[in-house]
Write a protein that holds these residues in place. Structure first.
Motif, PDB file in Angstrom:
ATOM      1  N   LEU A 176      39.216  -4.896 -15.422  1.00  0.00           N
ATOM      2  CA  LEU A 176      39.272  -5.799 -14.280  1.00  0.00           C
ATOM      3  C   LEU A 176      37.901  -6.035 -13.666  1.00  0.00           C
ATOM      4  CD1 LEU A 176      42.494  -4.478 -12.523  1.00  0.00           C
ATOM      5  CD2 LEU A 176      42.254  -6.336 -14.161  1.00  0.00           C
ATOM      6  N   SER A 177      36.843  -5.558 -14.277  1.00  0.00           N
ATOM      7  CA  SER A 177      35.523  -5.798 -13.732  1.00  0.00           C
ATOM      8  C   SER A 177      35.150  -7.255 -13.917  1.00  0.00           C
ATOM      9  CB  SER A 177      34.487  -4.903 -14.411  1.00  0.00           C
ATOM     10  OG  SER A 177      34.452  -5.178 -15.793  1.00  0.00           O
ATOM     11  N   LEU A 178      34.254  -7.739 -13.073  1.00  0.00           N
ATOM     12  CA  LEU A 178      33.843  -9.134 -13.140  1.00  0.00           C
ATOM     13  C   LEU A 178      33.050  -9.405 -14.406  1.00  0.00           C
ATOM     14  CD1 LEU A 178      32.612  -9.698  -9.478  1.00  0.00           C
ATOM     15  CD2 LEU A 178      34.707 -10.567 -10.497  1.00  0.00           C
ATOM     16  N   THR A 179      33.317 -10.563 -15.045  1.00  0.00           N
ATOM     17  CA  THR A 179      32.472 -11.002 -16.144  1.00  0.00           C
ATOM     18  C   THR A 179      31.188 -11.581 -15.571  1.00  0.00           C
ATOM     19  OG1 THR A 179      33.347 -13.258 -16.169  1.00  0.00           O
ATOM     20  CG2 THR A 179      34.540 -11.583 -17.470  1.00  0.00           C
ATOM     21  N   GLU A 180      30.195 -11.786 -16.429  1.00  0.00           N
ATOM     22  CA  GLU A 180      28.954 -12.397 -15.973  1.00  0.00           C
ATOM     23  C   GLU A 180      29.215 -13.797 -15.423  1.00  0.00           C
ATOM     24  OE1 GLU A 180      25.426 -10.847 -16.323  1.00  0.00           O
ATOM     25  OE2 GLU A 180      27.097  -9.529 -15.813  1.00  0.00           O
ATOM     26  N   ASP A 181      30.112 -14.561 -16.068  1.00  0.00           N
ATOM     27  CA  ASP A 181      30.447 -15.902 -15.589  1.00  0.00           C
ATOM     28  C   ASP A 181      31.059 -15.848 -14.193  1.00  0.00           C
ATOM     29  OD1 ASP A 181      29.640 -16.571 -18.094  1.00  0.00           O
ATOM     30  OD2 ASP A 181      31.619 -17.139 -18.848  1.00  0.00           O
ATOM     31  N   GLU A 182      31.974 -14.906 -13.997  1.00  0.00           N
ATOM     32  CA  GLU A 182      32.637 -14.789 -12.694  1.00  0.00           C
ATOM     33  C   GLU A 182      31.651 -14.372 -11.612  1.00  0.00           C
ATOM     34  OE1 GLU A 182      37.041 -13.516 -14.415  1.00  0.00           O
ATOM     35  OE2 GLU A 182      35.523 -11.987 -13.972  1.00  0.00           O
ATOM     36  N   ARG A 183      30.778 -13.447 -11.950  1.00  0.00           N
ATOM     37  CA  ARG A 183      29.797 -13.003 -10.965  1.00  0.00           C
ATOM     38  C   ARG A 183      28.861 -14.149 -10.585  1.00  0.00           C
ATOM     39  NH1 ARG A 183      25.107  -8.380 -11.492  1.00  0.00           N
ATOM     40  NH2 ARG A 183      24.767  -8.114  -9.253  1.00  0.00           N
ATOM     41  N   ALA A 184      28.433 -14.932 -11.588  1.00  0.00           N
ATOM     42  CA  ALA A 184      27.552 -16.067 -11.310  1.00  0.00           C
ATOM     43  C   ALA A 184      28.248 -17.107 -10.441  1.00  0.00           C
ATOM     44  CB  ALA A 184      27.091 -16.701 -12.620  1.00  0.00           C
ATOM     45  N   THR A 185      29.544 -17.322 -10.683  1.00  0.00           N
ATOM     46  CA  THR A 185      30.296 -18.288  -9.880  1.00  0.00           C
ATOM     47  C   THR A 185      30.368 -17.850  -8.424  1.00  0.00           C
ATOM     48  OG1 THR A 185      31.622 -18.910 -11.801  1.00  0.00           O
ATOM     49  CG2 THR A 185      32.524 -19.452  -9.636  1.00  0.00           C
ATOM     50  N   ILE A 186      30.591 -16.541  -8.203  1.00  0.00           N
ATOM     51  CA  ILE A 186      30.648 -16.022  -6.831  1.00  0.00           C
ATOM     52  C   ILE A 186      29.275 -16.149  -6.165  1.00  0.00           C
ATOM     53  CG2 ILE A 186      30.978 -13.936  -5.453  1.00  0.00           C
ATOM     54  CD1 ILE A 186      33.089 -13.097  -7.520  1.00  0.00           C
ATOM     55  N   ILE A 187      28.196 -15.875  -6.898  1.00  0.00           N
ATOM     56  CA  ILE A 187      26.856 -15.975  -6.318  1.00  0.00           C
ATOM     57  C   ILE A 187      26.534 -17.433  -5.979  1.00  0.00           C
ATOM     58  CG2 ILE A 187      24.403 -15.561  -6.724  1.00  0.00           C
ATOM     59  CD1 ILE A 187      25.215 -13.250  -8.561  1.00  0.00           C
ATOM     60  N   ASP A 188      27.002 -18.367  -6.796  1.00  0.00           N
ATOM     61  CA  ASP A 188      26.821 -19.790  -6.474  1.00  0.00           C
ATOM     62  C   ASP A 188      27.575 -20.162  -5.203  1.00  0.00           C
ATOM     63  OD1 ASP A 188      25.079 -20.388  -8.522  1.00  0.00           O
ATOM     64  OD2 ASP A 188      26.651 -21.057  -9.906  1.00  0.00           O
ATOM     65  N   ALA A 189      28.786 -19.600  -5.027  1.00  0.00           N
ATOM     66  CA  ALA A 189      29.523 -19.841  -3.783  1.00  0.00           C
ATOM     67  C   ALA A 189      28.780 -19.241  -2.595  1.00  0.00           C
ATOM     68  CB  ALA A 189      30.932 -19.246  -3.896  1.00  0.00           C
ATOM     69  N   GLN A 190      28.184 -18.090  -2.811  1.00  0.00           N
ATOM     70  CA  GLN A 190      27.388 -17.476  -1.742  1.00  0.00           C
ATOM     71  C   GLN A 190      26.199 -18.364  -1.379  1.00  0.00           C
ATOM     72  OE1 GLN A 190      24.847 -14.166  -2.761  1.00  0.00           O
ATOM     73  NE2 GLN A 190      25.625 -12.977  -1.042  1.00  0.00           N
ATOM     74  N   LYS A 191      25.645 -19.061  -2.368  1.00  0.00           N
ATOM     75  CA  LYS A 191      24.553 -19.994  -2.088  1.00  0.00           C
ATOM     76  C   LYS A 191      24.990 -21.052  -1.076  1.00  0.00           C
ATOM     77  CE  LYS A 191      23.959 -23.719  -4.354  1.00  0.00           C
ATOM     78  NZ  LYS A 191      23.721 -24.775  -5.358  1.00  0.00           N
ATOM     79  N   ARG A 192      26.218 -21.590  -1.250  1.00  0.00           N
ATOM     80  CA  ARG A 192      26.713 -22.583  -0.294  1.00  0.00           C
ATOM     81  C   ARG A 192      26.847 -21.972   1.093  1.00  0.00           C
ATOM     82  NH1 ARG A 192      25.292 -26.970  -1.663  1.00  0.00           N
ATOM     83  NH2 ARG A 192      26.492 -27.633   0.175  1.00  0.00           N
ATOM     84  N   HIS A 193      27.270 -20.733   1.162  1.00  0.00           N
ATOM     85  CA  HIS A 193      27.366 -20.017   2.441  1.00  0.00           C
ATOM     86  C   HIS A 193      25.992 -19.901   3.101  1.00  0.00           C
ATOM     87  CE1 HIS A 193      28.300 -15.915   4.557  1.00  0.00           C
ATOM     88  NE2 HIS A 193      28.341 -16.912   5.402  1.00  0.00           N
ATOM     89  N   LEU A 194      24.991 -19.559   2.309  1.00  0.00           N
ATOM     90  CA  LEU A 194      23.635 -19.417   2.851  1.00  0.00           C
ATOM     91  C   LEU A 194      23.083 -20.756   3.327  1.00  0.00           C
ATOM     92  CD1 LEU A 194      22.168 -16.943   0.201  1.00  0.00           C
ATOM     93  CD2 LEU A 194      22.786 -16.421   2.568  1.00  0.00           C
ATOM     94  N   ILE A 195      23.328 -21.815   2.556  1.00  0.00           N
ATOM     95  CA  ILE A 195      22.878 -23.141   2.980  1.00  0.00           C
ATOM     96  C   ILE A 195      23.538 -23.515   4.295  1.00  0.00           C
ATOM     97  CG2 ILE A 195      23.035 -25.598   2.411  1.00  0.00           C
ATOM     98  CD1 ILE A 195      22.583 -24.837  -0.521  1.00  0.00           C
ATOM     99  N   ALA A 196      24.842 -23.257   4.411  1.00  0.00           N
ATOM    100  CA  ALA A 196      25.549 -23.552   5.657  1.00  0.00           C
ATOM    101  C   ALA A 196      24.960 -22.763   6.826  1.00  0.00           C
ATOM    102  CB  ALA A 196      27.039 -23.242   5.495  1.00  0.00           C
ATOM    103  N   THR A 197      24.609 -21.506   6.579  1.00  0.00           N
ATOM    104  CA  THR A 197      24.005 -20.684   7.631  1.00  0.00           C
ATOM    105  C   THR A 197      22.685 -21.281   8.093  1.00  0.00           C
ATOM    106  OG1 THR A 197      25.039 -18.681   6.758  1.00  0.00           O
ATOM    107  CG2 THR A 197      23.122 -18.392   8.191  1.00  0.00           C
ATOM    108  N   ALA A 198      21.845 -21.682   7.128  1.00  0.00           N
ATOM    109  CA  ALA A 198      20.558 -22.288   7.479  1.00  0.00           C
ATOM    110  C   ALA A 198      20.750 -23.601   8.231  1.00  0.00           C
ATOM    111  CB  ALA A 198      19.728 -22.499   6.219  1.00  0.00           C
ATOM    112  N   GLN A 199      21.736 -24.400   7.823  1.00  0.00           N
ATOM    113  CA  GLN A 199      21.999 -25.668   8.501  1.00  0.00           C
ATOM    114  C   GLN A 199      22.484 -25.438   9.932  1.00  0.00           C
ATOM    115  OE1 GLN A 199      24.700 -27.113   5.537  1.00  0.00           O
ATOM    116  NE2 GLN A 199      23.190 -28.520   4.622  1.00  0.00           N
ATOM    117  N   ARG A 200      23.356 -24.468  10.105  1.00  0.00           N
ATOM    118  CA  ARG A 200      23.854 -24.184  11.454  1.00  0.00           C
ATOM    119  C   ARG A 200      22.737 -23.696  12.361  1.00  0.00           C
ATOM    120  NH1 ARG A 200      25.146 -19.648  13.990  1.00  0.00           N
ATOM    121  NH2 ARG A 200      25.068 -18.402  12.085  1.00  0.00           N
ATOM    122  N   LEU A 201      21.896 -22.796  11.839  1.00  0.00           N
ATOM    123  CA  LEU A 201      20.818 -22.244  12.659  1.00  0.00           C
ATOM    124  C   LEU A 201      19.729 -23.273  12.965  1.00  0.00           C
ATOM    125  CD1 LEU A 201      20.544 -18.752  10.940  1.00  0.00           C
ATOM    126  CD2 LEU A 201      21.391 -19.219  13.246  1.00  0.00           C
TER     127      LEU A 201
END
Length: 387
Positions: free
Chosen positions: A352-377
């Motif tokens: 049940l561990s994350l595959t490399e593809d799954e981990r990369a997808t989550i990190i890409d989603a985190q990128k959107r979170h970070l962009i939103a944080t920068a935009q809000r600030l």
């Protein structure tokens, strides 16, 4: 700005933690009131610090079927904090056996056995863990046909004593754990010790957890020590070093420096990571996100958004490639076709561990979170909501 950092990297670690927890599906086992017949038992009562005593089935100290050993683990430490032994033999024989086992890690050259204030009728000796230097306690008492020895970090000596008293009585002895408050210097020492001793992947997870809790100094100790371990592994064993990418520790060290406001040192470490050989798609995405956090920490929101929007390596559909090339071997086919279905698949586990593809997808989603944080600030809440 540093106050937002604990939230920024929480998504990936939280999901990884849930999936790792899903791997643990222990089988229920019958427990008895006799501790000598139990696999584990809780330690202490009325304490906010939960400790557990776990039986060891094998170990270099166990030389006969009658020898027993237990490890003590506590919630606030990634490392076992001590061990209790019940060994057959004379006091001198047991002392010599354990002294030989601990000699490489613990220095007892100046230790003198004296009456213990922790366990009635026991003797106690003060030693020192070698690297890093931390106080170590050894408690010895003969009970019945065995010699009982409890040893571990002095900061947890109340846990050592309570575990020893419980095992000698073969029942849970009530008592509170009085864990010493550890100074900042000792916290750093414990972090280095854990990073040196744990499996590198487990230590990496501990470093991430400390970052998410806002313990940036401790997290930095983890990643710096892990970087040193990887350097040593590269020198001594290419096979061992290949398990993990050294740049991941380096960019984590850079992130901790940034979280602590040491932006110049963070810049230097990020530059060192960029100079390393081409990283995997996952690590390239992780570095992009961490550099984005670094820029947000400095209040450079437009630069952070630009960095986070920079292109990275495309992902390879490794899961699809695996499906296309999957071959069922004859031994696996035999087990699948076995008549007794209840035992045919014993030993198989779901990964049940994350595959490399799954981990990369989550990190890409985190990128959107970070962009939103920068935009809000930067005063653009509408764009932040969209991101």
């Amino acid at each position: 700005m540093r106050s937002v950092a604990p939230r920024l990297s929480s998504l990936l670690t939280a999901i990884c933690g849930l999936l790792l927890a899903a791997l643990l599906s222990p089988l229920a086992s019958a427990q008895t009131d006799r501790l000598s017949q139990r696999d584990s038992f809780p330690l202490g009562s009325g304490s906010q610090l939960l400790c557990q005593v776990q039986a060891q089935g094998i170990g270099p100290a166990l030389q006969s079927p009658f020898d027993r050993a237990w490890t003590i683990v506590c919630r606030d430490s990634a490392l076992p904090i001590g061990t209790v032994y019940a060994l057959r033999g004379s006091d001198a024989e047991v002392a010599a056996r354990l002294a030989e086992l601990r000699a490489s890690k613990v220095d007892c050259s100046d230790g003198v056995m004296a009456a213990s204030a922790l366990v009635d009728g026991a003797a106690q000796m003060a030693c020192s863990y070698r690297d890093p230097q931390l106080a170590w306690t050894v408690i010895t008492k003969t009970g019945g046909k065995a010699v009982f020895v409890a040893e571990g970090f002095t900061a947890y000596q109340s846990a050592l004593a309570l575990a020893m008293r419980s095992l000698m009585a073969d029942r849970i002895v009530e008592g509170e754990l009085d864990i010493a408050t550890i100074s900042v210097a000792d916290n750093a020492a414990f972090s280095r010790l854990q990073a040196l001793t744990l499996d590198p992947k487990a230590a990496l997870g501990e470093g991430y957890r400390r970052n998410n809790a806002g313990d940036y100094a401790d997290a930095g100790e983890f990643f710096e020590t892990l970087q040193q371990r990887i350097d040593a592994m590269e020198t001594g064993s290419a096979a061992g070093a290949a398990r993990i990418e050294p740049a991941e520790f380096l960019i984590n060290r850079a992130l901790q420096k940034s979280n602590l406001g040491e932006f110049g040192e963070a810049d230097r470490l990020f530059a060192e990571a960029r100079a390393m050989p081409s990283a995997s798609p996952v690590l390239e995405r992780l570095r992009r996100n961490f550099e984005g956090v670094h820029l947000i920490n400095q209040g450079r929101y437009d630069a952070a958004i630009a960095r986070l929007n920079q292109p990275v390596k495309a992902l390879v559909d490794s899961a699809g490639a695996l499906r296309n090339s999957l071959v069922i071997s004859q031994p696996i086919a035999d087990r699948i076709n076995a008549g007794d279905r209840s035992s045919a698949l014993l030993g198989f586990v779901d990964d049940l561990s994350l595959t490399e593809d799954e981990r990369a997808t989550i990190i890409d989603a985190q990128k959107r979170h970070l962009i939103a944080t920068a935009q809000r600030l930067s005063g653009n809440p509408g764009a932040a909501r969209a991101s």
